[in-house]
Scaffold this motif. Structure first.
Motif, PDB file in Angstrom:
ATOM      1  N   ILE A  18      41.114  66.754  28.330  1.00  0.00           N
ATOM      2  CA  ILE A  18      41.580  65.935  28.977  1.00  0.00           C
ATOM      3  C   ILE A  18      41.411  64.448  28.093  1.00  0.00           C
ATOM      4  CG2 ILE A  18      41.846  64.798  31.187  1.00  0.00           C
ATOM      5  CD1 ILE A  18      40.945  67.408  32.396  1.00  0.00           C
ATOM      6  N   PHE A  19      42.418  63.823  27.701  1.00  0.00           N
ATOM      7  CA  PHE A  19      42.285  62.523  27.200  1.00  0.00           C
ATOM      8  C   PHE A  19      42.654  61.356  28.213  1.00  0.00           C
ATOM      9  CE2 PHE A  19      43.281  65.271  23.748  1.00  0.00           C
ATOM     10  CZ  PHE A  19      42.057  65.018  22.632  1.00  0.00           C
ATOM     11  N   GLN A  20      41.792  60.456  28.535  1.00  0.00           N
ATOM     12  CA  GLN A  20      41.856  59.373  29.443  1.00  0.00           C
ATOM     13  C   GLN A  20      41.790  58.225  28.615  1.00  0.00           C
ATOM     14  OE1 GLN A  20      39.637  60.083  32.693  1.00  0.00           O
ATOM     15  NE2 GLN A  20      40.958  61.756  33.535  1.00  0.00           N
ATOM     16  N   LEU A  21      42.828  57.287  28.821  1.00  0.00           N
ATOM     17  CA  LEU A  21      42.732  55.939  28.294  1.00  0.00           C
ATOM     18  C   LEU A  21      42.557  55.009  29.290  1.00  0.00           C
ATOM     19  CD1 LEU A  21      42.974  54.469  25.344  1.00  0.00           C
ATOM     20  CD2 LEU A  21      45.422  54.158  26.149  1.00  0.00           C
ATOM     21  N   SER A  22      41.266  54.427  29.286  1.00  0.00           N
ATOM     22  CA  SER A  22      40.888  53.250  30.248  1.00  0.00           C
ATOM     23  C   SER A  22      41.206  51.859  29.480  1.00  0.00           C
ATOM     24  CB  SER A  22      39.428  53.447  30.720  1.00  0.00           C
ATOM     25  OG  SER A  22      39.159  54.528  31.250  1.00  0.00           O
ATOM     26  N   LYS A  23      42.103  51.196  29.828  1.00  0.00           N
ATOM     27  CA  LYS A  23      42.822  49.995  29.221  1.00  0.00           C
ATOM     28  C   LYS A  23      41.865  48.809  29.782  1.00  0.00           C
ATOM     29  CE  LYS A  23      47.480  51.582  28.766  1.00  0.00           C
ATOM     30  NZ  LYS A  23      48.762  51.316  29.116  1.00  0.00           N
ATOM     31  N   ALA A  24      41.619  48.094  28.891  1.00  0.00           N
ATOM     32  CA  ALA A  24      40.758  46.744  28.952  1.00  0.00           C
ATOM     33  C   ALA A  24      41.402  45.820  30.007  1.00  0.00           C
ATOM     34  CB  ALA A  24      40.419  46.139  27.905  1.00  0.00           C
ATOM     35  N   LYS A  25      41.005  45.006  30.716  1.00  0.00           N
ATOM     36  CA  LYS A  25      41.412  44.175  31.788  1.00  0.00           C
ATOM     37  C   LYS A  25      41.839  42.728  31.053  1.00  0.00           C
ATOM     38  CE  LYS A  25      39.512  46.235  35.716  1.00  0.00           C
ATOM     39  NZ  LYS A  25      38.719  45.832  37.039  1.00  0.00           N
ATOM     40  N   CYS A  26      41.203  42.675  30.038  1.00  0.00           N
ATOM     41  CA  CYS A  26      41.421  41.242  29.217  1.00  0.00           C
ATOM     42  C   CYS A  26      41.374  41.677  27.750  1.00  0.00           C
ATOM     43  CB  CYS A  26      40.415  40.152  29.510  1.00  0.00           C
ATOM     44  SG  CYS A  26      38.707  40.679  29.547  1.00  0.00           S
ATOM     45  N   ALA A  27      41.448  40.583  26.913  1.00  0.00           N
ATOM     46  CA  ALA A  27      41.557  40.812  25.447  1.00  0.00           C
ATOM     47  C   ALA A  27      40.202  40.892  24.997  1.00  0.00           C
ATOM     48  CB  ALA A  27      42.264  39.531  24.695  1.00  0.00           C
ATOM     49  N   GLU A  29      37.683  42.417  26.232  1.00  0.00           N
ATOM     50  CA  GLU A  29      37.233  43.963  26.637  1.00  0.00           C
ATOM     51  C   GLU A  29      37.694  44.783  25.772  1.00  0.00           C
ATOM     52  OE1 GLU A  29      37.453  44.701  30.675  1.00  0.00           O
ATOM     53  OE2 GLU A  29      36.444  43.292  31.258  1.00  0.00           O
ATOM     54  N   LYS A  30      37.011  46.104  25.709  1.00  0.00           N
ATOM     55  CA  LYS A  30      37.484  47.278  24.652  1.00  0.00           C
ATOM     56  C   LYS A  30      38.211  48.172  25.481  1.00  0.00           C
ATOM     57  CE  LYS A  30      33.875  46.644  21.107  1.00  0.00           C
ATOM     58  NZ  LYS A  30      32.953  47.510  20.307  1.00  0.00           N
ATOM     59  N   THR A  31      39.163  48.723  25.059  1.00  0.00           N
ATOM     60  CA  THR A  31      40.034  49.858  25.584  1.00  0.00           C
ATOM     61  C   THR A  31      39.040  51.059  25.252  1.00  0.00           C
ATOM     62  OG1 THR A  31      42.158  48.711  25.608  1.00  0.00           O
ATOM     63  CG2 THR A  31      42.142  51.163  25.707  1.00  0.00           C
ATOM     64  N   ARG A  32      39.067  52.034  26.063  1.00  0.00           N
ATOM     65  CA  ARG A  32      38.202  53.350  25.809  1.00  0.00           C
ATOM     66  C   ARG A  32      39.012  54.412  26.118  1.00  0.00           C
ATOM     67  NH1 ARG A  32      34.542  49.719  28.079  1.00  0.00           N
ATOM     68  NH2 ARG A  32      32.446  49.239  27.041  1.00  0.00           N
ATOM     69  N   LEU A  33      38.928  55.336  24.920  1.00  0.00           N
ATOM     70  CA  LEU A  33      39.742  56.788  25.155  1.00  0.00           C
ATOM     71  C   LEU A  33      38.309  57.723  25.378  1.00  0.00           C
ATOM     72  CD1 LEU A  33      42.007  58.388  24.671  1.00  0.00           C
ATOM     73  CD2 LEU A  33      41.648  58.476  22.399  1.00  0.00           C
ATOM     74  N   HIS A  34      38.602  58.390  26.478  1.00  0.00           N
ATOM     75  CA  HIS A  34      37.748  59.269  26.806  1.00  0.00           C
ATOM     76  C   HIS A  34      38.304  60.480  26.679  1.00  0.00           C
ATOM     77  CE1 HIS A  34      35.189  56.430  28.945  1.00  0.00           C
ATOM     78  NE2 HIS A  34      36.269  55.738  29.174  1.00  0.00           N
ATOM     79  N   VAL A  35      37.500  61.747  26.151  1.00  0.00           N
ATOM     80  CA  VAL A  35      37.862  63.017  26.395  1.00  0.00           C
ATOM     81  C   VAL A  35      36.721  63.901  26.872  1.00  0.00           C
ATOM     82  CG1 VAL A  35      36.734  63.143  24.103  1.00  0.00           C
ATOM     83  CG2 VAL A  35      38.555  64.964  24.536  1.00  0.00           C
ATOM     84  N   HIS A  58      39.617  47.703  20.315  1.00  0.00           N
ATOM     85  CA  HIS A  58      39.809  46.172  20.990  1.00  0.00           C
ATOM     86  C   HIS A  58      41.358  46.120  21.226  1.00  0.00           C
ATOM     87  CE1 HIS A  58      35.957  44.627  19.709  1.00  0.00           C
ATOM     88  NE2 HIS A  58      36.138  45.245  18.795  1.00  0.00           N
ATOM     89  N   GLY A  59      41.712  45.430  22.387  1.00  0.00           N
ATOM     90  CA  GLY A  59      42.811  45.340  22.908  1.00  0.00           C
ATOM     91  C   GLY A  59      43.007  44.978  24.289  1.00  0.00           C
ATOM     92  N   GLY A  60      44.212  44.445  24.731  1.00  0.00           N
ATOM     93  CA  GLY A  60      44.529  44.080  26.150  1.00  0.00           C
ATOM     94  C   GLY A  60      45.062  45.351  26.919  1.00  0.00           C
ATOM     95  N   SER A  61      45.358  44.939  28.346  1.00  0.00           N
ATOM     96  CA  SER A  61      45.801  46.177  29.169  1.00  0.00           C
ATOM     97  C   SER A  61      46.900  46.709  28.786  1.00  0.00           C
ATOM     98  CB  SER A  61      45.782  45.594  30.442  1.00  0.00           C
ATOM     99  OG  SER A  61      46.504  44.690  30.672  1.00  0.00           O
ATOM    100  N   LEU A  62      47.930  45.968  28.090  1.00  0.00           N
ATOM    101  CA  LEU A  62      49.249  46.609  27.836  1.00  0.00           C
ATOM    102  C   LEU A  62      49.514  46.817  26.413  1.00  0.00           C
ATOM    103  CD1 LEU A  62      51.156  44.354  30.164  1.00  0.00           C
ATOM    104  CD2 LEU A  62      50.678  46.645  30.591  1.00  0.00           C
TER     105      LEU A  62
END
Length: 857
Positions: A18-27, A29-35, A58-62
């Motif tokens: 199960i891959f879950q991508l938790s997007k960052a709320k601002c630029a 913060e870091k976007t995390r990919l969990h498995v 590194h990346g924003g929410s969208l």
């Protein structure tokens, strides 16, 4: 799952990733990919988490999202790994794509990255390499870890129906494209109906070879406008004509089976708008085709019968893998559940057979698949067939039993009539009663005697073929023997005897005998000795009254004959024979056979059989009459098997065990095909002939890949220098972590057979020695006891007084006690004990030697 998360589910080696991508709320913060690795626990009937991993970006929410995921093979190791294609949107309307590989340690590796000025939307495929393939504006683009740059194909496709890797062709694409309608000679165009059918065509394109092929071997062009999804079950496009097996789903709610481009079967689907097609290989039901629909419905079609077997509704996703560890695949159905945030709460694991696990199902309708009239009809027909067959078998058994009772009554009446008339009743023979041996009666082979002719005592059907070949300075003579169940040859050797009277030399030519057995896989094996069983009797079946039994009898007989062919080979030096100019030799075969006599295993005397005659002269050798054609041209060669036997007989054999712990052994096969320029022998594909010019020409290889990480490479070469050249070239392509071990000439299968025979001999030796010893002791003890009885009886009868009689009886009782003690504590003489020990030690030494060879091989 929260609104700012994206989830993808992928099956891998029996687990659910199960891959879950938790997007960052601002630029910042870091976007995390969990498995999360989930495995099914049959005791608790739930999926439990085994391990987890994390990858930060590194990346924003969208800006970052998951495009797709799948399992692809890494060309560096050949191991299938989960791969995830990610997309990151730049501020200047450009898109950056990167591919992540997930290793067994839950560590992510970025193996590919590239930029595009457009967004990937159409026909995205993740293939081995890893390779990313997509379509944009009817053009095909691809990038792999080998190229690291985006390349485009020279053909245009309006859609990609299927893409995968095919042997000897690399990555192959099956797609559709529009065609131009040619005008007729009178200037009129095609009709609207013809335009609707032939408005598109199927095209097959090989990326690596940049070769365009016709798609009619997969699907007819008429289906190009109605195909929704395609799955290719089997391909062999490297041959001509192409051999394919394809199943496709159409917009008309049909599942169609195509064989070599022709429709073979069709199944009507129960729902509208099919969107995906998957295939599962189960144990009982064979291939299952799983069709998913846009409405969330799923149905399963069996390949056997090609009818809908089960169907479900409100399905979230369908996964195919071995989730319960049975060695075959199952279907995992994940249902939509608004009340639960976990994806693995409501599910069903099934193979449309014995395997059925369900969890979180609230109603019976959700748990059980919908069974249509097709499924009821299928099971009803199967049950009726089984009942009909059982009834037929019962009737046949009753008829046989009735005939047997009639025979017994008839024989009883005849015996009673003979008894009344005072005649001796003669029992009928086994042939008259229809009794035959469970094993065919042994036909005695007449050994050659000095007073008997050679040609008159040998069954002609034994010798099937006699051939000869000349390889370098060796003459190879082969004899193909057709054995039968009532004839088994052991310790076989060939002799070459000169037909003329040479007074100065011996008529027997010195040669080396070998045996090559041709089994179903055309492999060269050594013979393993076996023992013949005794001859019990059974009731003969009435083959004339049952056609099925007659066919079965002839089928088994032909199978025995086809599997009983063995080839014996003799090799001798050619130069010594050519000194006599014209030579005519008689080929004799010497053998032994095993048989049971009085319950003990015995060996008969050596048999000698005449196989035929051969002639040899220098003129025939110069004209190449007996040359090995395989060494010159493999494509137009006749009698390839005999040529192969001749080369194997004169070559040195070396077997190597190759083990790789980190990478698969795919480079070995590529090394044989490319650097060694090997070509599989047509009549024996498991052997590969080296056509490389130079000293390596004529070397034969056999590559047996047991697992992706372990295999056995066997070489047949003329000398050890060629062996070193081959090993030097092989080590150059293998990874440094590979281990190469020289194996002994005996294969494990042959040693296992020999070990079983040795243990049986040891058991027979134990039984015969101890049974004969015990019987001898019992006879001696009985004789001494009877002699004591006679002496004591005479003494008691001669006594007159009571006191003397009581004393004599007391001594008799003491003697009986001593006799009983001797019966409980028997001893043997030293000579007999040494004889028994020697025989047992010889049997144990033989079995221990074979066991040691089996352990070190």
């Amino acid at each position: 799952m929260q609104s700012d998360e994206q989830e993808k589910i992928l099956p891998y080696n029996g687990e659910v990733l199960i891959f879950q991508l938790s997007k960052a709320k601002c630029a910042a913060e870091k976007t995390r990919l969990h498995v999360n690795r989930m495995a099914y626990d049959s005791d608790t009937n739930i999926f439990i988490q085994k391990s987890s991993g994390l990858f930060s970006m590194h990346g924003g929410s969208l800006n970052i999202e998951i495009v797709c995921c799948g399992c692809t093979a890494d060309f560096r190791t050949g191991i299938n790994l989960p791969s995830i294609l990610m997309r990151k949107k730049k501020s200047n309307s450009t898109f950056k794509y990167f591919l992540l590989l997930l290793h067994s340690s839950n560590e992510f590796e970025q193996c590919l990255h590239f930029k595009l000025d457009y967004e990937l939307k159409d026909d995205i495929k993740l293939l081995n390499g890893p390779t990313i393939l997509w379509r944009h504006t009817n053009k095909i683009f691809y990038i792999s870890t080998k190229t690291c740059t985006v390349l485009s194909a020279s053909v245009q496709f309006s859609s990609i129906e299927w893409a995968d890797e095919v042997e000897k062709e690399g990555i192959v694409i099956l797609g559709t494209r529009t065609v131009c309608f040619p005008e007729e000679k009178d200037g009129q165009t095609l009709s609207k109906s013809d335009g609707a059918i032939w408005g598109g065509e199927f095209v097959v394109y090989a990326i690596e070879n940049q070769k365009t092929l016709s798609g009619t071997c997969f699907l007819p062009h008429a289906y190009s406008s109605v195909i929704s999804c395609v799955h290719v079950c089997r391909t062999n496009i490297s041959r001509s004509p192409f051999r394919t097996s394809v199943v496709a789903v159409t917009h008309k709610k049909q599942l169609i089976w195509f064989q070599d481009g022709l429709p073979k079967d069709v199944c009507q689907l129960p729902y509208e708008e099919p969107c995906s097609l998957q295939v599962a290989a189960t144990s009982e039901n064979g291939l299952l085709f799983i069709v998913s629909f846009a409405s969330g419905n799923v149905c399963v079609v069996r390949k056997d019968g090609f009818q809908v077997a089960s169907r479900w509704q409100e399905v979230k996703s369908v996964l195919i893998d071995d989730f319960i560890g049975t060695g075959t695949e199952q279907i995992l159905l994940l249902f939509k559940d608004i009340s639960s945030t976990s994806s693995l709460t409501t599910f069903i694991i099934t193979d449309i057979g014995e395997v059925s696990y369900a969890s979180g199902i609230r109603s019976k309708e959700d748990c059980l698949p919908e069974e249509g009239p097709q499924e009821h009809g299928f099971f009803t027909i199967q049950a009726l067939k089984a009942r009909l067959q059982a009834g037929y078998n019962s009737v046949r058994e009753l008829q046989q039993h009735l005939r047997l009772k009639e025979k017994v009554l008839f024989e009883s009446c005849c015996a009673l009539i003979d008894l009344v008339h005072g005649r001796e009743h003669i029992l009928p023979t086994a042939e008259e009663e229809g009794l035959v041996s469970l094993w065919d009666d042994m036909e005695d082979l007449h050994p050659l005697d000095k007073k008997m002719a050679l040609t008159s005592e040998v069954p002609e059907y034994l010798v099937e073929k006699l051939w000869q070949r000349v390889v370098d300075d060796s003459l190879v003579v082969g004899v193909k023997i057709r054995e039968s169940p009532n004839l088994s040859l052991n310790d076989v050797s060939l002799s070459l005897v000169m037909g003329h009277d040479f007074s100065s030399v011996s008529p027997v030519i010195e040669c080396q005998s070998k045996l090559v057995k041709l089994n179903k896989t055309f492999s060269a094996m050594s013979i393993s000795s076996f023992q013949l069983e005794p001859q019990p009797k059974k009731i003969k079946l009435d083959l004339h009254s049952n056609n099925d039994l007659k066919k079965e009898y002839h089928r088994r007989s032909s199978k025995i004959l086809s599997d009983g062919a063995k080839t014996f080979v003799a090799v001798t030096r050619l130069s010594l024979l050519l000194a006599f100019r014209d030579i005519r030799c008689i080929i004799l075969l010497h053998a032994k056979r095993r048989k049971y006599q009085d319950g003990n295993l015995q060996e008969s005397k050596k048999l000698t059989m005449l196989c035929g005659k051969i002639s040899l002269c220098l003129e025939d050798i110069s004209n190449g009459k007996y040359s090995v054609n395989l060494l010159r041209n493999n494509s137009h060669c006749t009698d390839t098997i005999e040529d192969l036997y001749a080369i194997l007989a004169v070559s040195l054999k070396f077997s190597f065990l190759i083990v790789s712990s980190d990478c698969t052994l795919t480079p070995v096969n590529m090394w044989l095909l490319t650097q060694m320029e090997c070509v599989p022998i047509k009549e024996c594909p498991e052997y590969m002939f080296c056509h490389k010019l130079g000293s390596l020409h004529g070397t034969i290889f056999s590559w047996n890949l047991k697992t992706p990480f372990e295999g056995i490479l066997t070489l047949f070469c003329r000398n050890r220098t060629i062996l070193l050249q081959c090993l030097h070239s092989l080590t150059g392509v293998l990874p440094p972590t590979c281990k190469i071990k020289l194996l002994r000439l005996e294969s494990k299968d042959i040693l296992i057979d020999q070990f079983a025979v040795a243990l049986e001999k040891e058991m027979v030796s134990f039984r015969s020695c101890f049974s004969s010893t015990v019987s001898e002791l019992e006879n001696n003890l009985t004789q001494s006891y009877e002699a004591g009885e006679k002496r004591s009886g005479v003494t008691v009868s001669s006594l007159s007084g009571k006191k003397e009689a009581v004393q004599q009886l007391r001594e008799k009782f003491q003697n009986e006690q001593k006799q009983s003690a001797l019966n409980m504590n028997r001893t043997v003489s030293g000579a007999l004990y040494r004889q028994i020990t020697l025989k047992i030690a010889e049997a144990q030494l033989c079995s221990d030697t074979i066991a040691w060879r089996l352990n070190v091989s």
